[in-house]
Design a protein around this motif. Structure first.
Motif, PDB file in Angstrom:
ATOM      1  N   ALA A 159       0.819  -1.217   0.000  1.00 26.05           N
ATOM      2  CA  ALA A 159       0.000   0.000   0.000  1.00 26.05           C
ATOM      3  C   ALA A 159       0.849   1.262   0.000  1.00 26.05           C
ATOM      4  O   ALA A 159       0.310   2.358  -0.210  1.00 26.05           O
ATOM      5  CB  ALA A 159      -0.928  -0.010   1.216  1.00 26.05           C
ATOM      6  N   ARG A 160       2.156   1.141   0.207  1.00 26.76           N
ATOM      7  CA  ARG A 160       2.987   2.346   0.209  1.00 26.76           C
ATOM      8  C   ARG A 160       3.031   2.992  -1.170  1.00 26.76           C
ATOM      9  O   ARG A 160       3.358   4.180  -1.294  1.00 26.76           O
ATOM     10  CB  ARG A 160       4.403   2.002   0.664  1.00 26.76           C
ATOM     11  N   TRP A 161       2.693   2.234  -2.218  1.00 20.37           N
ATOM     12  CA  TRP A 161       2.701   2.796  -3.564  1.00 20.37           C
ATOM     13  C   TRP A 161       1.530   3.736  -3.802  1.00 20.37           C
ATOM     14  O   TRP A 161       1.459   4.367  -4.863  1.00 20.37           O
ATOM     15  CB  TRP A 161       2.699   1.680  -4.602  1.00 20.37           C
ATOM     16  N   LEU A 162       0.624   3.844  -2.824  1.00 18.20           N
ATOM     17  CA  LEU A 162      -0.419   4.865  -2.916  1.00 18.20           C
ATOM     18  C   LEU A 162       0.141   6.244  -2.601  1.00 18.20           C
ATOM     19  O   LEU A 162      -0.518   7.253  -2.866  1.00 18.20           O
ATOM     20  CB  LEU A 162      -1.566   4.538  -1.956  1.00 18.20           C
ATOM     21  N   ASP A 163       1.323   6.297  -2.028  1.00 19.61           N
ATOM     22  CA  ASP A 163       1.971   7.560  -1.711  1.00 19.61           C
ATOM     23  C   ASP A 163       2.567   8.144  -2.994  1.00 19.61           C
ATOM     24  O   ASP A 163       3.468   7.545  -3.591  1.00 19.61           O
ATOM     25  CB  ASP A 163       3.061   7.331  -0.668  1.00 19.61           C
ATOM     26  N   PRO A 164       2.098   9.311  -3.456  1.00 16.68           N
ATOM     27  CA  PRO A 164       2.659   9.862  -4.703  1.00 16.68           C
ATOM     28  C   PRO A 164       4.099  10.318  -4.576  1.00 16.68           C
ATOM     29  O   PRO A 164       4.765  10.546  -5.588  1.00 16.68           O
ATOM     30  CB  PRO A 164       1.725  11.046  -5.000  1.00 16.68           C
ATOM     31  N   ALA A 165       4.616  10.459  -3.349  1.00 15.17           N
ATOM     32  CA  ALA A 165       6.002  10.908  -3.165  1.00 15.17           C
ATOM     33  C   ALA A 165       6.990   9.760  -3.088  1.00 15.17           C
ATOM     34  O   ALA A 165       8.185  10.000  -2.876  1.00 15.17           O
ATOM     35  CB  ALA A 165       6.104  11.756  -1.893  1.00 15.17           C
ATOM     36  N   LEU A 166       6.562   8.522  -3.253  1.00 10.57           N
ATOM     37  CA  LEU A 166       7.457   7.371  -3.142  1.00 10.57           C
ATOM     38  C   LEU A 166       8.321   7.273  -4.392  1.00 10.57           C
ATOM     39  O   LEU A 166       7.819   7.357  -5.517  1.00 10.57           O
ATOM     40  CB  LEU A 166       6.640   6.093  -2.950  1.00 10.57           C
ATOM     41  N   ASP A 167       9.627   7.087  -4.206  1.00 10.69           N
ATOM     42  CA  ASP A 167      10.534   6.989  -5.338  1.00 10.69           C
ATOM     43  C   ASP A 167      10.949   5.543  -5.556  1.00 10.69           C
ATOM     44  O   ASP A 167      10.649   4.657  -4.760  1.00 10.69           O
ATOM     45  CB  ASP A 167      11.762   7.880  -5.133  1.00 10.69           C
ATOM     46  N   ALA A 188     -11.338   6.424  -7.704  1.00 10.61           N
ATOM     47  CA  ALA A 188     -10.140   6.494  -6.860  1.00 10.61           C
ATOM     48  C   ALA A 188      -9.912   5.182  -6.127  1.00 10.61           C
ATOM     49  O   ALA A 188      -8.768   4.709  -6.023  1.00 10.61           O
ATOM     50  CB  ALA A 188     -10.273   7.650  -5.869  1.00 10.61           C
ATOM     51  N   CYS A 189     -10.970   4.569  -5.615  1.00  7.33           N
ATOM     52  CA  CYS A 189     -10.812   3.292  -4.905  1.00  7.33           C
ATOM     53  C   CYS A 189     -10.344   2.192  -5.850  1.00  7.33           C
ATOM     54  O   CYS A 189      -9.497   1.364  -5.473  1.00  7.33           O
ATOM     55  CB  CYS A 189     -12.139   2.913  -4.255  1.00  7.33           C
ATOM     56  N   ALA A 190     -10.883   2.158  -7.074  1.00  4.00           N
ATOM     57  CA  ALA A 190     -10.442   1.152  -8.043  1.00  4.00           C
ATOM     58  C   ALA A 190      -8.966   1.325  -8.378  1.00  4.00           C
ATOM     59  O   ALA A 190      -8.204   0.345  -8.455  1.00  4.00           O
ATOM     60  CB  ALA A 190     -11.298   1.242  -9.297  1.00  4.00           C
ATOM     61  N   ALA A 191      -8.540   2.575  -8.589  1.00  2.00           N
ATOM     62  CA  ALA A 191      -7.116   2.820  -8.868  1.00  2.00           C
ATOM     63  C   ALA A 191      -6.251   2.447  -7.681  1.00  2.00           C
ATOM     64  O   ALA A 191      -5.145   1.909  -7.845  1.00  2.00           O
ATOM     65  CB  ALA A 191      -6.913   4.284  -9.248  1.00  2.00           C
ATOM     66  N   ALA A 192      -6.729   2.704  -6.456  1.00  2.00           N
ATOM     67  CA  ALA A 192      -5.957   2.348  -5.268  1.00  2.00           C
ATOM     68  C   ALA A 192      -5.783   0.843  -5.149  1.00  2.00           C
ATOM     69  O   ALA A 192      -4.699   0.351  -4.809  1.00  2.00           O
ATOM     70  CB  ALA A 192      -6.644   2.903  -4.021  1.00  2.00           C
ATOM     71  N   VAL A 193      -6.827   0.097  -5.429  1.00  2.00           N
ATOM     72  CA  VAL A 193      -6.728  -1.366  -5.378  1.00  2.00           C
ATOM     73  C   VAL A 193      -5.726  -1.861  -6.419  1.00  2.00           C
ATOM     74  O   VAL A 193      -4.918  -2.767  -6.151  1.00  2.00           O
ATOM     75  CB  VAL A 193      -8.115  -1.988  -5.595  1.00  2.00           C
ATOM     76  N   LEU A 194      -5.756  -1.267  -7.609  1.00  2.00           N
ATOM     77  CA  LEU A 194      -4.825  -1.674  -8.664  1.00  2.00           C
ATOM     78  C   LEU A 194      -3.384  -1.376  -8.278  1.00  2.00           C
ATOM     79  O   LEU A 194      -2.487  -2.219  -8.454  1.00  2.00           O
ATOM     80  CB  LEU A 194      -5.194  -0.962  -9.960  1.00  2.00           C
ATOM     81  N   LEU A 195      -3.126  -0.182  -7.746  1.00  5.16           N
ATOM     82  CA  LEU A 195      -1.756   0.193  -7.381  1.00  5.16           C
ATOM     83  C   LEU A 195      -1.232  -0.644  -6.226  1.00  5.16           C
ATOM     84  O   LEU A 195      -0.112  -1.170  -6.269  1.00  5.16           O
ATOM     85  CB  LEU A 195      -1.723   1.670  -7.006  1.00  5.16           C
TER      86      LEU A 195
END
Length: 485
Positions: free
Chosen positions: A221-229, A275-282
């Motif tokens: 779930a950390r990939w939901l963070d847009p600042a993650l490199d 947004a929820c669908a995209a979050a599940v995918l990411l």
């Protein structure tokens, strides 16, 4: 036809009609009266343009550009030369540092009408509440994203002369801009709901923590963070990573805005569902959002002996690397047991990247594996770590690192406090200094290594080749096997 006849024509534009509806002109009744045409009204520039030009929006864009450029300039040796590193560091600078700024500006913009006590006046206008809100939120959404895109364009221009192949990950750049706009919108909604002047700085602090903490987590779930490199230079993001990130951040912001301002709050459900669908995918894909790129990991070699090979992402550094190793290669050339090729390649590829190791022209290096026995290939130090503006900044130090990689072995459990171990240490230091001399380390420390260095420098070509062959064949972890010059 006389003037009186003209005046009798109904609807005549130039003279008053016979019923006296117009004022008599000077000079007597029946005289012609010039028609006065009112000036054309000036074209309005629009409410949206006025909103965007005024307030804190333009200042926010300037602050975003300044923060990104100052941060990137201070770390220019770390990113100027690789597109992946440029995109990663720019993303961290923009989201982690400018994201809280966007939230604070949005919050301040959202509380503007409350501070000015103009809420009742604006509510009396015929414009719909949602339209009024969209006009008010525009500066908080548009200016942070515009400032980031300008900063990204400047960093891309700075990287272009030194980076090899490929280009910036444009989909991720666009996703970062959308994330900044979404943070501005969320801050605006919070500013409308929280009647407190200190809400803006507090929300900025909370945003900074919220964007920074997921980087230390192991959950997908950390990939939901847009600042993650992503710090692996031989990967590329999957094609849908950027669009899915846009849907995730924009969907959350759109749902919050519609829930606050729309007449029917049920209209916030579609963007929230997206947004929820995209979050599940990411979150479900996790580390699979980045895939190996064999084209970036492909070896590019010179025609020297020993041959020098770097990966395609560093191919513009190849001439500088070859020049830095020229003296070392001249001593190793033709020596029995010496490497015939220096190789730099992706290190520690990790799970899911087995196909990178199997790709033609790609050699995956393991951490701590300096020599591939049987193939006489030696590991090359990472050239990018010592590069600046497309060249090796310290060629002597790079050659020193290469010698260290060539002779490094895992000698754990060896007792280095014996006379034989001290003698072997002195010999090793002398050989390293002889193969890759450095002006700042001319004196060999420990156990009389300067004596061995003088002997090596006094040898002719045949003697030095014979000694190097014996040294390369010895087990350096067994002190008694290390030959003395």
């Amino acid at each position: 036809m006389s003037a009186s006849d003209i005046a009798g024509i109904p609807g005549s534009p130039d003279v008053p009609d016979s019923h006296g509806s117009g004022a008599a002109a000077p000079g007597g009744p029946g005289a012609l009266v010039p028609r006065t045409v009112p000036p054309a009204p000036r074209r309005s520039r629009g409410v949206l343009g006025t909103e965007l030009r005024r307030g804190v929006g333009p200042w926010c864009a300037g602050a975003v550009v300044a923060v990104c450029w100052v941060t990137m300039y201070g770390k220019s040796p770390q990113w100027m030369g690789r597109w992946a590193e440029t995109t990663d560091l720019l993303r961290v600078a923009a989201l982690l540092l400018c994201g809280p700024l966007a939230v604070a500006v949005g919050c301040w913009q959202g509380g503007r009408e409350r501070r000015r006590a103009t809420g009742d006046l604006l509510a009396s206008l015929p414009r719909a509440p949602l339209r009024r809100t969209l006009l008010a939120v525009a500066p908080a959404a548009v200016w942070p994203a515009a400032g980031y895109l300008l900063a990204a364009a400047g960093c891309a221009l700075a990287t272009w002369p030194y980076a090899a192949g490929g280009g910036p990950f444009l989909s991720l750049v666009a996703a970062d801009a959308v994330a900044l706009a979404a943070l501005g919108v969320l801050g605006f909604v919070a500013g409308r709901l929280i009647p407190w002047r200190l809400a803006a700085p507090l929300l900025a602090a909370v945003t900074y923590v919220g964007l920074g903490v997921p980087a230390y987590a192991d959950s997908p779930a950390r990939w939901l963070d847009p600042a993650l490199d992503h710090m692996y230079f031989w990967d590329r993001p999957v094609w849908w990573f950027g669009p899915a990130s846009m849907v995730w951040t924009a969907g959350l912001a759109g749902a919050a805005l519609l829930a606050y301002a729309a007449r029917r709050r049920i209209s916030a459900l579609p963007p929230l569902a997206a947004a929820c669908a995209a979050a599940v995918l990411l979150a479900g894909t996790g580390d699979g959002l980045w895939r190996p790129d064999p084209a970036a990991a492909r070896l590019v070699c010179d025609d020297g002996a020993p041959q020098v090979c770097v990966t395609a992402v560093d191919r513009k550094l190849l001439p500088s690397v070859s020049a830095a190793l020229a003296g070392l290669n001249a001593r190793l050339r033709g020596v029995p047991g010496a490497p015939v090729r220096w190789i730099d390649g992706p290190r520690a590829p990790g799970p899911g990247r087995e196909q990178l190791a199997a790709a033609p022209g790609v050699v995956v290096r393991k951490v701590g594996e300096p020599v591939l026995l049987g193939s006489r290939e030696a590991q090359l130090p990472d050239p990018f770590s010592l590069s600046e503006h497309g060249e090796i900044s310290d060629p002597a130090l790079y050659a020193k690192w290469a010698v260290g990689y060539l002779f490094s072995q895992d000698c754990s459990g060896t007792d280095f406090d014996t006379p034989a171990a001290r003698r072997a240490t002195a010999v090793n230091d002398a050989v390293n200094q002889w193969l890759a001399p450095r002006p700042d380390s001319a004196a060999i420390p420990l156990y009389g290594g300067d004596v061995h260095l003088r002997r090596l420098r006094a040898m002719d070509r045949a003697e030095s080749r014979a000694y190097l062959a014996r040294y390369l064949a010895a087990d350096l972890c067994r002190a008694e096997e290390v030959p003395v010059p």
